[in-house]
Design a protein around this motif. Structure first.
Motif, short mmCIF file in Angstrom:
data_model
loop_
_atom_site.label_atom_id
_atom_site.label_comp_id
_atom_site.label_asym_id
_atom_site.label_seq_id
_atom_site.Cartn_x
_atom_site.Cartn_y
_atom_site.Cartn_z
N GLN A 68 28.20 -50.29 45.50
CA GLN A 68 28.01 -48.95 46.07
C GLN A 68 26.55 -48.71 46.43
N THR A 69 25.64 -49.13 45.57
CA THR A 69 24.22 -48.92 45.81
C THR A 69 23.75 -49.72 47.01
N MET A 72 25.07 -48.09 50.13
CA MET A 72 24.34 -46.84 50.42
C MET A 72 23.08 -47.14 51.19
N GLY A 159 18.68 -46.73 43.78
CA GLY A 159 18.77 -45.31 44.10
C GLY A 159 17.47 -44.75 44.62
N GLN A 163 16.70 -43.07 48.35
CA GLN A 163 16.06 -41.77 48.56
C GLN A 163 14.83 -41.90 49.46
N VAL A 257 19.42 -37.14 41.27
CA VAL A 257 20.25 -38.33 41.04
C VAL A 257 20.34 -38.62 39.54
N ASN A 262 23.21 -34.78 41.90
CA ASN A 262 23.47 -35.58 43.09
C ASN A 262 24.00 -36.92 42.59
N GLN A 264 25.22 -40.39 41.68
CA GLN A 264 25.17 -41.74 42.24
C GLN A 264 25.31 -42.73 41.08
N PRO A 265 25.43 -44.03 41.38
CA PRO A 265 25.59 -45.01 40.29
C PRO A 265 24.47 -44.96 39.26
N SER A 267 23.02 -42.28 38.05
CA SER A 267 23.00 -41.02 37.31
C SER A 267 23.18 -41.26 35.81
#
Length: 335
Positions: A68-69, A72, A159, A163, A257, A262, A264-265, A267
């Motif tokens: 997922q990261t 993204m 992450g 950003q 995050v 927000n 995300q993986p 978090s």
């Protein structure tokens, strides 16, 4: 039959640019005038950033936090490249200025500004979450315990990169390109003080932030981002570089995050909103108000810091005095 040359069409007998062309061309600077430059910058933004938005590749199929990261980042990269390229082309070829004019003079002081801005931005987000948990518009539902420490570090770095792919191109365009050009344009008008010229630039950038964020997440969210944009713009015009606004923007986003507003993986917390409204997506109206209050507090802190450290608050001179690429490089930021 005699045909006029391009030179005779553009210039009079005294070799001066004819009046109609002076409206769009600054002969002494050898470049278009400010409205033309700003329009060209927006056109490039719409074309190149828009093209990047249309291309959002998925590099790895499957599921899982790392996949997922990675995906993204890969989906955001074309937009980031497109927007950055738009600013570079506009600045170098149309503005004919050096990129350091847009706040990219990266040195030790730049990194200090980035660190301080990151702390301030994170503080605004953590203030909102703390108030929210206290008065009940956020509900804490647990801590993420599925990741080992090293595994989480990898996800956190991913992450953070994601950003920064949002933040740096946005700040480069909205703060670096727009505010710089608007300030320079109005600063050249007699009877308009430099702080007024910079204020017009900051307000215009806030308007752009409202429009671009409200389009996707509603008017309430747009108002919040416009308020935060005032803080980001102030940090730019009093410092002359992008370190402070990039740091604030990144700190606010990445803290969201980590604490789960927000998700995300990377978090660390599970937080839900019990009073969310449709228009603000994940943020309840109360959180928007607290973030705006945090932006006001941030403005007060920036003002106090610069008054204490530098003995006063002023707009840095190089915002109104561009270093054109055909001129010798000079440093006017400390004049």
């Amino acid at each position: 039959m005699w045909k006029p040359s391009i030179h005779t069409v553009l210039f009079d007998r005294n070799h001066q640019l004819r009046r109609p062309f002076r409206v769009v061309w600054n002969e002494s600077d050898r470049r278009p005038r400010s409205p033309v430059r700003l329009t060209a910058g927006f056109v490039l933004f719409l074309i190149l950033a828009g093209a990047g938005n249309q291309f959002r590749p998925t590099l790895i199929s499957g599921d899982g936090p790392l996949i997922q990261t990675v995906n993204m980042i890969s989906r955001q990269l074309p937009n980031a490249v497109g927007l950055t390229l738009a600013v570079v082309v506009a600045a170098v070829l149309i503005d004919r200025r050096r990129l350091t004019d847009l706040g990219l003079h990266v040195d030790q002081g730049w990194w200090r500004g980035f660190g301080g801005g990151t702390a301030l931005g994170a503080g605004i987000t953590l203030l909102s979450v703390g108030v929210g948990l206290t008065i009940g518009y956020y509900e804490f539902t647990g801590v993420v315990t599925t990741h080992q420490v090293l595994w989480w570090v990898v996800l956190a770095v991913g992450g953070a990169v994601f950003q920064l792919l949002f933040v740096i191109p946005e700040e480069l365009f909205v703060r670096g390109y727009l505010i710089t050009n608007i300030t320079e344009g109005f600063d050249g008008v007699r009877r308009i003080p430099r702080w007024v010229a910079a204020g017009i630039g900051v307000l215009t950038a806030a308007g752009v932030f409202y429009v671009t964020h409200a389009a996707g997440k509603g008017r309430v969210f747009g108002v919040m981002m416009a308020g935060v944009s005032l803080l980001l713009g102030l940090g730019y015009v009093v410092s002359g570089d992008l370190s402070v606004p990039i740091g604030i923007h990144f700190g606010a986003n990445f803290a969201g995050v980590l604490v789960g507003t927000n998700a995300q993986p990377a978090s660390l917390l599970h937080i839900t909103s019990t009073t969310t409204i449709q228009e603000s997506i994940a943020l309840p109206l109360e959180a928007v108000v607290v973030r705006l209050a945090g932006a006001v507090l941030g403005i007060a802190l920036v003002v106090a810091w610069y008054r204490t450290v530098y003995g006063g608050l002023r707009v840095v001179p190089n915002l109104g005095r561009p270093t054109l690429r055909w001129e010798p490089a000079t440093n006017t930021s400390e004049e």
